[in-house]
Design a protein around this motif. Structure first.
Motif, PDB file in Angstrom:
ATOM      1  N   ARG A  93       0.838  -1.210   0.000  1.00  0.00           N
ATOM      2  CA  ARG A  93       0.000   0.000   0.000  1.00  0.00           C
ATOM      3  C   ARG A  93       0.868   1.254   0.000  1.00  0.00           C
ATOM      4  NH1 ARG A  93      -1.982   3.690   3.697  1.00  0.00           N
ATOM      5  NH2 ARG A  93      -1.174   2.500   5.440  1.00  0.00           N
ATOM      6  N   HIS A  94       1.914   1.247   0.785  1.00  0.00           N
ATOM      7  CA  HIS A  94       2.787   2.421   0.886  1.00  0.00           C
ATOM      8  C   HIS A  94       3.554   2.647  -0.416  1.00  0.00           C
ATOM      9  CE1 HIS A  94       1.831   2.684   5.130  1.00  0.00           C
ATOM     10  NE2 HIS A  94       1.936   1.365   5.143  1.00  0.00           N
ATOM     11  N   PHE A  95       4.082   1.557  -1.003  1.00  0.00           N
ATOM     12  CA  PHE A  95       4.739   1.664  -2.304  1.00  0.00           C
ATOM     13  C   PHE A  95       3.748   2.150  -3.358  1.00  0.00           C
ATOM     14  CE2 PHE A  95       8.033  -1.791  -1.162  1.00  0.00           C
ATOM     15  CZ  PHE A  95       9.011  -0.841  -0.891  1.00  0.00           C
ATOM     16  N   HIS A  96       2.554   1.560  -3.349  1.00  0.00           N
ATOM     17  CA  HIS A  96       1.522   1.916  -4.330  1.00  0.00           C
ATOM     18  C   HIS A  96       1.180   3.406  -4.256  1.00  0.00           C
ATOM     19  CE1 HIS A  96      -2.182   1.804  -6.646  1.00  0.00           C
ATOM     20  NE2 HIS A  96      -2.758   2.439  -5.643  1.00  0.00           N
ATOM     21  N   LEU A 110       2.056   5.985  -7.339  1.00  0.00           N
ATOM     22  CA  LEU A 110       0.941   6.633  -8.034  1.00  0.00           C
ATOM     23  C   LEU A 110       1.017   8.143  -7.953  1.00  0.00           C
ATOM     24  CD1 LEU A 110      -1.287   5.564  -9.810  1.00  0.00           C
ATOM     25  CD2 LEU A 110      -0.102   3.824  -8.533  1.00  0.00           C
ATOM     26  N   GLU A 111       1.400   8.676  -6.808  1.00  0.00           N
ATOM     27  CA  GLU A 111       1.570  10.129  -6.717  1.00  0.00           C
ATOM     28  C   GLU A 111       2.728  10.589  -7.604  1.00  0.00           C
ATOM     29  OE1 GLU A 111      -0.470  12.458  -5.402  1.00  0.00           O
ATOM     30  OE2 GLU A 111      -1.791  10.722  -5.105  1.00  0.00           O
ATOM     31  N   ASP A 112       3.790   9.785  -7.692  1.00  0.00           N
ATOM     32  CA  ASP A 112       4.891  10.110  -8.605  1.00  0.00           C
ATOM     33  C   ASP A 112       4.413  10.074 -10.056  1.00  0.00           C
ATOM     34  OD1 ASP A 112       6.587  10.407  -6.441  1.00  0.00           O
ATOM     35  OD2 ASP A 112       7.721   8.563  -6.825  1.00  0.00           O
ATOM     36  N   ARG A 165       6.006  13.775  -1.929  1.00  0.00           N
ATOM     37  CA  ARG A 165       7.216  13.475  -1.153  1.00  0.00           C
ATOM     38  C   ARG A 165       7.044  12.105  -0.525  1.00  0.00           C
ATOM     39  NH1 ARG A 165       9.459  17.142  -3.611  1.00  0.00           N
ATOM     40  NH2 ARG A 165       9.557  19.265  -2.846  1.00  0.00           N
ATOM     41  N   TRP A 166       8.081  11.290  -0.606  1.00  0.00           N
ATOM     42  CA  TRP A 166       8.036   9.995   0.055  1.00  0.00           C
ATOM     43  C   TRP A 166       8.163  10.206   1.552  1.00  0.00           C
ATOM     44  CZ3 TRP A 166      12.496   7.826  -3.379  1.00  0.00           C
ATOM     45  CH2 TRP A 166      12.028   7.626  -4.675  1.00  0.00           C
ATOM     46  N   ASN A 167       7.315   9.550   2.323  1.00  0.00           N
ATOM     47  CA  ASN A 167       7.420   9.663   3.776  1.00  0.00           C
ATOM     48  C   ASN A 167       8.545   8.757   4.290  1.00  0.00           C
ATOM     49  OD1 ASN A 167       6.370   7.013   4.177  1.00  0.00           O
ATOM     50  ND2 ASN A 167       4.279   7.800   4.137  1.00  0.00           N
ATOM     51  N   LEU A 176      11.213   1.372   3.590  1.00  0.00           N
ATOM     52  CA  LEU A 176      10.861   0.183   2.802  1.00  0.00           C
ATOM     53  C   LEU A 176      11.728   0.080   1.558  1.00  0.00           C
ATOM     54  CD1 LEU A 176       6.955   0.198   3.003  1.00  0.00           C
ATOM     55  CD2 LEU A 176       8.521  -1.450   4.065  1.00  0.00           C
ATOM     56  N   ARG A 177      11.992   1.212   0.922  1.00  0.00           N
ATOM     57  CA  ARG A 177      12.852   1.189  -0.289  1.00  0.00           C
ATOM     58  C   ARG A 177      14.255   0.724   0.072  1.00  0.00           C
ATOM     59  NH1 ARG A 177      11.474   3.853  -5.025  1.00  0.00           N
ATOM     60  NH2 ARG A 177      13.606   4.614  -5.247  1.00  0.00           N
ATOM     61  N   ARG A 178      14.781   1.196   1.187  1.00  0.00           N
ATOM     62  CA  ARG A 178      16.121   0.750   1.605  1.00  0.00           C
ATOM     63  C   ARG A 178      16.123  -0.750   1.908  1.00  0.00           C
ATOM     64  NH1 ARG A 178      16.325   5.795   4.106  1.00  0.00           N
ATOM     65  NH2 ARG A 178      15.684   4.983   6.127  1.00  0.00           N
ATOM     66  N   LEU A 179      15.104  -1.215   2.610  1.00  0.00           N
ATOM     67  CA  LEU A 179      15.036  -2.635   2.968  1.00  0.00           C
ATOM     68  C   LEU A 179      14.835  -3.543   1.760  1.00  0.00           C
ATOM     69  CD1 LEU A 179      12.836  -2.417   6.196  1.00  0.00           C
ATOM     70  CD2 LEU A 179      15.321  -2.811   6.064  1.00  0.00           C
TER      71      LEU A 179
END
Length: 160
Positions: free
Chosen positions: A120-123, A127-129, A147-149, A155-158
């Motif tokens: 959900r967070h990635f989505h 989508l905003e991007d 802006r990414w929270n 999550l992107r780093r992990l």
């Protein structure tokens, strides 16, 4: 678990211009999908009903496509994603158009955890991007860039 998620942006351009962005999805000159920061949207052929592909671990088939207006993708993965996501173009007048992305699915099995914890967070971020890209292409700028929270950045780093 039922999921209904909508992202939309009103763009100050004719519907045909926004429809052109939709028609370029997954192509060599895709101006809508934010492929610089996210896994690219790839299909096994041109954007057309029956084409298969996805982005990252998300897999789908093009279930329906009306050029310049609507494209719907039916999920085939990850496991437990039962539903679709789609882009639609809604002219609001001669020089205003609503671009909408809708995701509707039942999250089953492992997706009951992976959707709320990660997907959900990635989505929401991708989508905003994507809508920022549409606004930049149509107007040359983005009034309020997404802006990414912190959680998305974590999550992107992990996930690397």
């Amino acid at each position: 678990m039922g999921v209904y998620n909508v992202h939309e942006r009103v763009l100050p351009v004719p519907g045909v211009e926004v429809g052109g962005l939709l028609d370029g999805l997954a192509g060599d000159d895709d101006l809508l999908w934010p492929r610089r920061d996210w896994p690219p949207m790839l299909l096994d052929g041109p954007l057309a009903s029956g084409a298969t592909g996805g982005h990252g671990p998300v897999r789908y088939t093009v279930a329906a496509y009306v050029p310049g207006r609507w494209v719907r993708f039916t999920f085939s993965g990850p496991r437990g994603f039962d539903g679709f996501h789609e882009y639609t173009v809604h002219p609001l007048g001669p020089d205003r158009t609503l671009l909408r992305h809708t995701l509707a699915m039942r999250a089953r099995g492992p997706a009951r955890l992976t959707w709320p914890l990660a997907f959900r967070h990635f989505h929401d971020a991708v989508l905003e991007d994507s809508l920022d890209r549409a606004e930049r292409v149509c107007t040359g700028t983005v009034a309020r860039p997404a802006r990414w929270n912190r959680y998305v950045r974590l999550l992107r780093r992990l996930s690397r």
